[in-house]
Design a protein around this motif. Structure first.
Motif, short mmCIF file in Angstrom:
data_model
loop_
_atom_site.label_atom_id
_atom_site.label_comp_id
_atom_site.label_asym_id
_atom_site.label_seq_id
_atom_site.Cartn_x
_atom_site.Cartn_y
_atom_site.Cartn_z
N SER A 44 71.98 69.41 24.18
CA SER A 44 72.65 68.33 24.96
C SER A 44 74.05 67.62 25.06
O SER A 44 73.99 67.56 25.87
N VAL A 45 73.84 66.95 23.91
CA VAL A 45 75.09 66.36 23.75
C VAL A 45 75.88 67.36 23.67
O VAL A 45 77.08 66.66 24.23
N GLU A 46 76.12 68.67 23.19
CA GLU A 46 77.57 69.00 23.01
C GLU A 46 78.01 69.76 23.97
O GLU A 46 78.79 69.85 24.08
N ARG A 47 76.55 69.75 25.15
CA ARG A 47 77.36 70.49 26.25
C ARG A 47 77.51 69.30 27.14
O ARG A 47 77.86 69.99 28.86
N GLY A 48 77.54 68.20 27.12
CA GLY A 48 77.78 66.92 27.96
C GLY A 48 76.96 66.23 28.63
O GLY A 48 76.68 65.57 29.89
N ARG A 49 75.28 67.09 28.51
CA ARG A 49 73.96 67.01 29.88
C ARG A 49 73.56 65.21 29.28
O ARG A 49 72.70 64.80 30.02
N ARG A 50 73.71 65.17 27.76
CA ARG A 50 72.40 63.82 27.76
C ARG A 50 73.69 62.75 26.85
O ARG A 50 74.96 63.22 26.27
N ILE A 51 73.29 61.48 26.80
CA ILE A 51 74.98 60.64 26.46
C ILE A 51 74.16 60.13 24.87
O ILE A 51 72.46 59.81 24.67
N PRO A 52 74.65 60.50 24.28
CA PRO A 52 74.80 59.94 22.53
C PRO A 52 74.66 58.55 22.39
O PRO A 52 75.10 58.07 23.32
N LYS A 53 73.78 58.43 22.16
CA LYS A 53 73.02 56.80 21.11
C LYS A 53 74.28 56.23 20.04
O LYS A 53 75.05 57.34 19.42
N PRO A 54 74.53 55.81 20.61
CA PRO A 54 75.87 55.03 19.17
C PRO A 54 75.56 55.56 17.54
O PRO A 54 76.15 55.71 17.19
N ASP A 55 74.00 54.88 17.10
CA ASP A 55 73.09 55.82 16.27
C ASP A 55 73.74 57.19 15.72
O ASP A 55 73.65 57.46 14.63
N PHE A 56 73.89 57.72 17.19
CA PHE A 56 74.00 59.74 16.96
C PHE A 56 75.45 59.77 16.59
O PHE A 56 75.87 60.64 15.34
N LEU A 57 76.51 58.77 17.49
CA LEU A 57 77.89 58.88 16.69
C LEU A 57 77.85 58.64 15.66
O LEU A 57 79.41 58.80 14.65
N ASP A 58 77.11 57.20 14.91
CA ASP A 58 77.99 56.96 13.94
C ASP A 58 77.24 57.77 12.61
O ASP A 58 77.93 58.35 11.24
N LYS A 59 75.76 58.39 13.18
CA LYS A 59 75.45 59.45 11.78
C LYS A 59 76.33 59.96 11.85
O LYS A 59 76.60 61.38 10.76
N ALA A 60 76.36 61.58 13.14
CA ALA A 60 77.28 62.78 13.16
C ALA A 60 78.67 62.04 12.46
O ALA A 60 79.55 63.36 11.62
N ASP A 61 79.35 61.43 12.78
CA ASP A 61 80.63 60.96 12.31
C ASP A 61 80.73 60.93 10.64
O ASP A 61 81.33 61.12 10.20
N GLU A 62 79.37 60.38 10.29
CA GLU A 62 79.65 60.03 8.48
C GLU A 62 79.05 61.81 8.23
O GLU A 62 79.92 62.07 7.19
N VAL A 63 78.02 62.36 8.64
CA VAL A 63 77.54 63.62 7.99
C VAL A 63 78.80 64.72 8.50
O VAL A 63 78.89 65.21 7.02
N LEU A 64 79.91 64.72 9.17
CA LEU A 64 80.67 65.53 8.75
C LEU A 64 82.02 65.42 8.98
O LEU A 64 82.72 66.43 9.44
N GLY A 65 81.95 64.22 8.17
CA GLY A 65 83.24 63.47 7.83
C GLY A 65 84.46 63.19 8.31
O GLY A 65 85.54 63.64 7.82
N ALA A 66 84.26 62.86 9.18
CA ALA A 66 85.11 62.94 10.72
C ALA A 66 85.95 61.49 10.68
O ALA A 66 86.61 60.99 11.56
N ASP A 67 85.75 61.07 9.79
CA ASP A 67 86.49 59.35 9.48
C ASP A 67 87.09 58.75 10.55
O ASP A 67 88.28 58.30 11.39
N GLY A 68 85.32 58.57 11.44
CA GLY A 68 85.46 57.27 12.35
C GLY A 68 85.94 58.07 13.63
O GLY A 68 86.00 57.23 14.92
#
Length: 270
Positions: A44-68
């Motif tokens: 749902s987040v990837e389709r823009g239908r749900r609003i990701p929480k800050p924790d979601f973005l922080d963890k996804a950034d770390e796991v995916l190596g997005a470097d912030g």
């Protein structure tokens, strides 16, 4: 989503998350398991239908190596979390050097506790979902930043007596709300007044209103009624609202007497 601006932000964030996930060679279930969220939410987040929480973005950034690069989107996502009319009003409040409001049915939004605000949104009909209630409460609480920003804005409120006695959310919620009013009323840049029910003359019988004097010297009004809210910028109309609000304040109890009155009500009603 209820407006194109928010929808565009969430779709952009969703595409970025999907791009980084695919670059990392992960599936949606794998990403969800890695960051502690379900596959359905990731989708749902990837389709823009749900609003990701800050924790979601922080963890996804770390796991995916997005470097912030994903984590830095939190501010934009946080703004998109709020309804457009709330964002527009918050912008005006941020520009205001003076804000005055008369509230006749419930405690004014800027003065509400989270529990009181939640009770108000929970009783709306048609009923909001829990996610919608959370979204509106968060948006209302975020607007309270107007109390803390520097330079301080001068904030005045006139509350109808009945709003101090109506136990929205229950007696405990009301008591906490009244305690909050007493606390906020002690701030040097805030004045809270009470309009007694027994007043024979009342300039506010046409309904609640809000006035904002902006940094550029312009004054605008804001009105809400049922399904609609309206910004008032026509000088003649603003002049009428200013006159009415001035009379309302003159007819209400003084700030000092109002705080004493709130203490009295708290002892009687809770």
């Amino acid at each position: 989503m209820e407006d194109e601006e928010s929808e565009a932000v969430l779709k952009t964030v969703g595409r970025q998350i999907k791009m980084w996930r695919e670059a990392a060679g992960m599936t949606q279930p794998e990403l969800g398991a890695a960051i502690g969220y379900g596959e359905d939410l990731v989708s749902s987040v990837e389709r823009g239908r749900r609003i990701p929480k800050p924790d979601f973005l922080d963890k996804a950034d770390e796991v995916l190596g997005a470097d912030g690069k994903l984590a830095t989107m939190k501010e934009d996502v946080e703004k998109a979390r709020y309804p457009k009319k709330v964002r527009d009003l918050a912008r005006l409040e941020d520009e205001a050097v003076e804000l005055g409001a008369y509230a006749g049915h419930h405690i004014h939004g800027l003065l509400q506790t989270p529990e009181y605000a939640r009770a108000l949104y929970a009783m709306r009909r048609p009923a909001f979902t829990e996610e919608e209630v959370d979204r509106y409460v968060s948006a209302r609480m975020a607007r309270k930043a107007v109390f803390d920003r520097v330079p301080r804005a001068q904030l005045t409120f006139v509350q109808e007596e009945v709003t101090l006695r109506r136990p929205l959310g229950g007696r405990m919620v009301l008591r906490q709300q009244l305690e909050h009013l007493l606390e906020v009323g002690q701030l040097r840049h805030v004045e809270i007044q009470v309009m007694p029910t027994a007043r024979e003359n009342h300039a506010g019988m046409a309904g609640s209103l809000r006035l904002l004097k902006l940094r550029d010297g312009k004054t605008v009004g804001h009105l809400e009624a049922q399904l609609y809210s309206r910004l008032v910028s026509e000088p003649r109309d603003v002049q009428v609202l200013e006159m009415r609000y001035g009379m309302i304040r003159a007819q209400a109890l003084t700030p000092r007497k109002s705080l004493t009155f709130i203490e009295k009500v708290m002892g009687e009603e809770t």
